[in-house]
Design a protein around this motif. Structure first.
Motif, mmCIF file in Angstrom:
data_model
loop_
_atom_site.group_PDB
_atom_site.id
_atom_site.type_symbol
_atom_site.label_atom_id
_atom_site.label_comp_id
_atom_site.label_asym_id
_atom_site.label_seq_id
_atom_site.Cartn_x
_atom_site.Cartn_y
_atom_site.Cartn_z
ATOM 1 N N ASP A 125 -15.513 42.934 90.104
ATOM 2 C CA ASP A 125 -14.769 41.966 89.304
ATOM 3 C C ASP A 125 -15.285 42.005 87.862
ATOM 4 N N GLU A 126 -14.731 41.158 87.014
ATOM 5 C CA GLU A 126 -15.086 41.174 85.596
ATOM 6 C C GLU A 126 -16.575 40.961 85.349
ATOM 7 N N SER A 127 -17.193 40.057 86.107
ATOM 8 C CA SER A 127 -18.629 39.812 85.902
ATOM 9 C C SER A 127 -19.465 41.006 86.353
ATOM 10 N N ASP A 128 -19.059 41.667 87.440
ATOM 11 C CA ASP A 128 -19.760 42.874 87.890
ATOM 12 C C ASP A 128 -19.671 43.971 86.829
ATOM 13 N N ILE A 129 -18.490 44.121 86.260
ATOM 14 C CA ILE A 129 -18.269 45.147 85.244
ATOM 15 C C ILE A 129 -19.090 44.846 83.993
ATOM 16 N N ALA A 130 -19.092 43.591 83.561
ATOM 17 C CA ALA A 130 -19.846 43.212 82.364
ATOM 18 C C ALA A 130 -21.343 43.443 82.569
ATOM 19 N N ARG A 131 -21.840 43.085 83.725
ATOM 20 C CA ARG A 131 -23.271 43.271 84.029
ATOM 21 C C ARG A 131 -23.617 44.763 84.048
ATOM 22 N N ASP A 153 -25.593 50.129 78.768
ATOM 23 C CA ASP A 153 -25.804 50.087 77.321
ATOM 24 C C ASP A 153 -27.280 49.926 76.966
ATOM 25 N N ALA A 154 -27.999 49.115 77.726
ATOM 26 C CA ALA A 154 -29.423 48.915 77.453
ATOM 27 C C ALA A 154 -30.201 50.214 77.637
ATOM 28 N N PHE A 155 -29.892 50.955 78.687
ATOM 29 C CA PHE A 155 -30.567 52.237 78.888
ATOM 30 C C PHE A 155 -30.157 53.240 77.815
ATOM 31 N N ALA A 156 -28.906 53.217 77.408
ATOM 32 C CA ALA A 156 -28.435 54.132 76.362
ATOM 33 C C ALA A 156 -29.122 53.832 75.037
ATOM 34 N N LYS A 180 -28.382 53.693 88.012
ATOM 35 C CA LYS A 180 -27.489 54.465 88.887
ATOM 36 C C LYS A 180 -26.460 53.556 89.549
ATOM 37 N N ARG A 181 -26.904 52.399 90.020
ATOM 38 C CA ARG A 181 -25.997 51.447 90.658
ATOM 39 C C ARG A 181 -24.950 50.949 89.654
ATOM 40 N N ALA A 182 -25.387 50.685 88.427
ATOM 41 C CA ALA A 182 -24.463 50.220 87.384
ATOM 42 C C ALA A 182 -23.429 51.295 87.066
#
Length: 63
Positions: free
Chosen positions: A11-17, A23-26, A47-49
């Protein structure tokens, strides 16, 4: 079955997280651990993200 697909589609919250983690790893290439929202996350979280974002993309949701 549509019900099963909906239950396992991010859902939207899963996608945002997931996007925040990727982005943080990038933003810190080569880091083994990063912090997001006060939580320490490592490569398995990345990997999960990435998998979450791929599932969202395949389901036609913007990731």
């Amino acid at each position: 079955m549509p019900v099963i697909n909906e239950a396992f589609t991010p859902d939207e919250s899963d996608i945002a997280r997931a996007r925040a983690i990727v982005d943080a790893f990038a933003g810190t290439p080569g880091a083994g651990v990063i912090g997001v929202d006060g939580e320490m996350l490592d490569r398995p979280h990345l990997k999960r993200a990435e998998k979450t974002l791929e599932r969202a993309r395949l389901a036609g949701r913007t990731a």
